[in-house]
Design a protein around this motif. Structure first.
Motif, PDB file in Angstrom:
ATOM      1  N   LEU A 149       0.843  -1.202   0.000  1.00 46.52           N
ATOM      2  CA  LEU A 149       0.000   0.000   0.000  1.00 46.52           C
ATOM      3  C   LEU A 149       0.879   1.253   0.000  1.00 46.52           C
ATOM      4  CD1 LEU A 149      -2.682  -1.153   2.621  1.00 46.52           C
ATOM      5  CD2 LEU A 149      -2.986  -1.005   0.142  1.00 46.52           C
ATOM      6  N   LEU A 150       1.907   1.254   0.845  1.00 42.40           N
ATOM      7  CA  LEU A 150       2.809   2.416   0.893  1.00 42.40           C
ATOM      8  C   LEU A 150       3.555   2.562  -0.429  1.00 42.40           C
ATOM      9  CD1 LEU A 150       4.366   2.040   4.486  1.00 42.40           C
ATOM     10  CD2 LEU A 150       2.469   3.507   3.778  1.00 42.40           C
ATOM     11  N   TYR A 151       3.938   1.404  -1.012  1.00 36.61           N
ATOM     12  CA  TYR A 151       4.673   1.425  -2.286  1.00 36.61           C
ATOM     13  C   TYR A 151       3.786   1.997  -3.387  1.00 36.61           C
ATOM     14  CZ  TYR A 151       7.682  -0.057  -6.076  1.00 36.61           C
ATOM     15  OH  TYR A 151       8.491  -0.057  -7.188  1.00 36.61           O
ATOM     16  N   ALA A 152       2.500   1.593  -3.370  1.00 40.24           N
ATOM     17  CA  ALA A 152       1.571   2.111  -4.385  1.00 40.24           C
ATOM     18  C   ALA A 152       1.387   3.618  -4.215  1.00 40.24           C
ATOM     19  CB  ALA A 152       0.226   1.395  -4.276  1.00 40.24           C
ATOM     20  N   ALA A 153       1.343   4.076  -2.955  1.00 39.32           N
ATOM     21  CA  ALA A 153       1.212   5.522  -2.721  1.00 39.32           C
ATOM     22  C   ALA A 153       2.445   6.240  -3.259  1.00 39.32           C
ATOM     23  CB  ALA A 153       1.033   5.797  -1.229  1.00 39.32           C
ATOM     24  N   ALA A 154       3.605   5.658  -3.022  1.00 44.85           N
ATOM     25  CA  ALA A 154       4.859   6.318  -3.418  1.00 44.85           C
ATOM     26  C   ALA A 154       5.063   6.318  -4.924  1.00 44.85           C
ATOM     27  CB  ALA A 154       6.037   5.623  -2.732  1.00 44.85           C
ATOM     28  N   THR A 155       4.448   5.334  -5.627  1.00 46.01           N
ATOM     29  CA  THR A 155       4.712   5.198  -7.065  1.00 46.01           C
ATOM     30  C   THR A 155       3.514   5.597  -7.924  1.00 46.01           C
ATOM     31  OG1 THR A 155       4.116   2.856  -6.854  1.00 46.01           O
ATOM     32  CG2 THR A 155       6.468   3.385  -6.803  1.00 46.01           C
ATOM     33  N   GLY A 156       2.515   6.221  -7.319  1.00 48.88           N
ATOM     34  CA  GLY A 156       1.368   6.727  -8.102  1.00 48.88           C
ATOM     35  C   GLY A 156       0.475   5.628  -8.640  1.00 48.88           C
ATOM     36  N   THR A 157       0.416   4.477  -7.944  1.00 48.81           N
ATOM     37  CA  THR A 157      -0.381   3.341  -8.449  1.00 48.81           C
ATOM     38  C   THR A 157      -1.442   2.901  -7.439  1.00 48.81           C
ATOM     39  OG1 THR A 157       1.336   1.837  -7.630  1.00 48.81           O
ATOM     40  CG2 THR A 157       1.473   2.457  -9.938  1.00 48.81           C
ATOM     41  N   LEU A 158      -1.938   3.847  -6.688  1.00 47.65           N
ATOM     42  CA  LEU A 158      -2.891   3.526  -5.617  1.00 47.65           C
ATOM     43  C   LEU A 158      -4.299   3.232  -6.132  1.00 47.65           C
ATOM     44  CD1 LEU A 158      -2.555   3.380  -2.546  1.00 47.65           C
ATOM     45  CD2 LEU A 158      -3.180   5.792  -2.418  1.00 47.65           C
ATOM     46  N   GLU A 159      -4.618   3.747  -7.314  1.00 47.84           N
ATOM     47  CA  GLU A 159      -5.979   3.583  -7.833  1.00 47.84           C
ATOM     48  C   GLU A 159      -6.348   2.099  -7.913  1.00 47.84           C
ATOM     49  OE1 GLU A 159      -6.765   5.701 -11.448  1.00 47.84           O
ATOM     50  OE2 GLU A 159      -8.871   5.092 -11.379  1.00 47.84           O
ATOM     51  N   GLY A 160      -7.518   1.748  -7.371  1.00 48.56           N
ATOM     52  CA  GLY A 160      -7.968   0.352  -7.429  1.00 48.56           C
ATOM     53  C   GLY A 160      -7.443  -0.495  -6.287  1.00 48.56           C
ATOM     54  N   MET A 161      -6.495   0.025  -5.491  1.00 51.48           N
ATOM     55  CA  MET A 161      -5.976  -0.761  -4.357  1.00 51.48           C
ATOM     56  C   MET A 161      -7.031  -0.778  -3.250  1.00 51.48           C
ATOM     57  SD  MET A 161      -2.657  -1.677  -4.891  1.00 51.48           S
ATOM     58  CE  MET A 161      -1.781  -1.844  -3.357  1.00 51.48           C
TER      59      MET A 161
END
Ligand code: GLY
Length: 266
Positions: A149-161
């Motif tokens: 989750l933190l990685y997705a936030a940091a890499t702009g890939t949070l959508e759909g998580m």
């Protein structure tokens, strides 16, 4: 009333608080129950995480000076599904959108300090971090791995998580050094801790090893944390674990979670 407010402002400008009184901020008075609400942002998308409530005053019954937090529980019953939805639509999403549109997209943990008034949620402040001790109760309830989750936030890939949460409550009791939030003795020995299990954990906030033994090295020292089907059950389990801590110089509040427990037993 208003006269009292005018007198307080006059006092500030007359130097009663020295330089700290040179500027006065007038805010709307918000009456209600406070709640902390946490989200993750990747600059564009927001993932709501969970709610919690902490107890800032040092003494039972929410009395005495403010501290960093003497205990917390999650979820905060005052954050109903409807209040969460309103918080997202009226407060969080417009802020995140506004920051992106003004060229300052926000990435990270977004922590809204809210007052839930009769009219609904109102924002008091934002922090850009997890709360302490709110984080401890959130982590006990988080079923998903935090890192992706933190990685997705940091890499702009949070959508759909999605973050999965255990359908249970968590409560933490802060054990602090006697005297906190004022002066306190350092390096006092902690002779015994409760056994950790999946449902009970002790987070170390201010401890150190000295001469082979565990000592208190700060104001807020231990977060004794437990889960349960209700806040009341989590509270009983957390206080049972607190009683297994052997630390003469430690103290704690006896009523963490009282608002939620009163609701549950009403
Ligand atoms: N417990 C309040 C905070 O972390 O700001």
């Amino acid at each position: 009333g208003l006269d009292e407010a005018f007198a307080a402002v006059d006092e500030c400008f007359a130097g009663a608080f020295g330089a700290a009184g040179a500027e006065v901020v007038v805010e709307a008075y918000l009456d209600g129950e406070e709640a902390s609400f946490f989200c993750l942002c990747d600059g564009k998308s927001v993932l709501p995480l969970a709610s919690a409530q902490d107890h800032k005053r040092v003494g039972d019954g929410d009395t005495g000076p403010n501290t960093g937090g003497m205990g917390a529980y999650s979820p905060a019953p005052v954050m109903t599904a409807e209040t969460v939805e309103r918080t997202m639509k009226e407060i969080i999403e417009p802020t995140v959108r506004g920051m992106a549109e003004s060229g300052y997209p926000f990435t990270g943990v977004f922590f809204a300090g809210l007052m839930i008034t009769e009219k609904g949620p109102e924002l008091i402040e934002y922090n850009v971090r997890f709360g302490d001790p709110e984080c401890q109760v959130l982590m006990m309830r988080l079923e998903s791995d935090l890192l992706p989750l933190l990685y997705a936030a940091a890499t702009g890939t949070l959508e759909g998580m999605k973050a999965e949460w255990r359908d249970e409550a968590a409560l933490t009791v802060v054990m602090a050094s006697r005297g906190y939030p004022g002066a306190y003795e350092k390096d006092t020995p902690i002779a015994a801790l409760p056994d950790a299990s999946a449902a009970t954990k002790v987070f170390h906030a201010g401890t150190a090893m000295k001469g082979g033994g565990l000592v208190a090295a700060g104001g807020r020292v231990l977060n004794v944390t437990a889960t349960g089907k209700t806040v009341g059950e989590a509270k009983d389990a957390a206080y049972a674990a607190v009683r297994d801590v052997s630390w003469e110089n430690g103290f704690y509040r006896n009523d963490i979670g009282w608002r939620a427990v009163a609701r549950e037993t009403a």
